[in-house]
Design an enzyme around this catalytic site. Sequence first.
Site, short mmCIF file in Angstrom:
data_model
loop_
_atom_site.label_atom_id
_atom_site.label_comp_id
_atom_site.label_asym_id
_atom_site.label_seq_id
_atom_site.Cartn_x
_atom_site.Cartn_y
_atom_site.Cartn_z
N ASP A 64 2.78 -0.97 -0.06
CA ASP A 64 3.32 -1.07 -1.41
C ASP A 64 2.53 -2.15 -2.13
OD1 ASP A 64 4.76 -0.92 -3.69
OD2 ASP A 64 6.68 -1.50 -2.83
N ALA A 65 1.36 -1.73 -2.64
CA ALA A 65 0.40 -2.67 -3.20
C ALA A 65 0.28 -2.58 -4.71
CB ALA A 65 -0.97 -2.42 -2.58
N LYS A 66 0.62 -1.40 -5.28
CA LYS A 66 0.56 -1.16 -6.73
C LYS A 66 -0.79 -1.55 -7.30
CE LYS A 66 5.56 -1.86 -7.17
NZ LYS A 66 5.83 -2.31 -5.77
N ARG A 67 -1.86 -1.10 -6.64
CA ARG A 67 -3.20 -1.39 -7.10
C ARG A 67 -3.63 -0.38 -8.16
NH1 ARG A 67 -1.96 -5.49 -4.41
NH2 ARG A 67 -3.38 -6.47 -2.94
N THR A 92 0.57 2.60 -2.78
CA THR A 92 1.08 2.79 -4.14
C THR A 92 0.02 2.35 -5.14
OG1 THR A 92 2.18 0.63 -4.11
CG2 THR A 92 3.50 2.56 -3.48
#
EC number: 4.1.1.23
Length: 274
Positions: free
Chosen positions: A94-97, A121
């Site tokens: 869950d990195a939202k890069r 993510t």
Amino acid sequence: MNKAELFQQIRKKESFLCVGLDTDIQKIPRNLLDTSDAIFAFNKEIIDATHDLAVAYKPNLAFYESMGVNGWNSLEKTVNYIRYKYPEIFIIADAKRGDIGNTSALYARAFFDTMDFDAVTVAPYMGEDSVKPFFTYVGKWVILLALTSNKGADDFQYVEEGGEKLFEKVIKKSQEWSNEDNMMYVVGATRAEMLSDIRKIAPNHFLLVPGVGAQGGSLAEVARYGMNSECGLLVNSSRQIIYASTGDDFAKKAREAALEVQKEMAELLKKYLK
């Protein structure tokens, strides 16, 4: 892990539970602080206690990045432990890069080559070239932020133009980039009623649904509006499970909390899947 293998795990475990490993050094039992790696020690016990009830684990990278190099080491050990001990488990970064192409390519290398996650993510708002590098890895998944559960989602995601909300445009446009075999969407559980609209746009994609449990989302409502013929859901629960107790019995209590969720999921699968 491909889509069929993921669905097979869901069927086998009668569960679509994703346990969020949002491990905060300030919240774990104090006795673990005497170990050489308290974060990993906590994660290991949570994983051992819940592995037969969960089909996925999702470390939120903020909790590890906040500890610098030590946090990254704990994260790497956690992923390696799951790979070695429970190889059937789906692991999400869950990195939202999301950045310009060459930078995204390095993010993809970090999470898929170096760390061996199954999925990451990704924020899609810089457009196609910021997401495409993640799709070059065979057998890996991209999970695009579509409709989040936070209050601030109203600021942009529901903005409407020409009868189409922004999050709907993101979902439609992204389907030009890839398909349901390696792309999922994040859809918050606190927006469960919107899942039916999302299913009209993306009927066959898996949806990663945070917000059940401590954030107040309803599992029954998520299944009602979002489940498809292959389940199509990974429902995440973090604090409700991993912090069910802050005492020495934290792993036992985490299992009890996960089991409660899994039992409800089993009933929902029976109800909606033929």
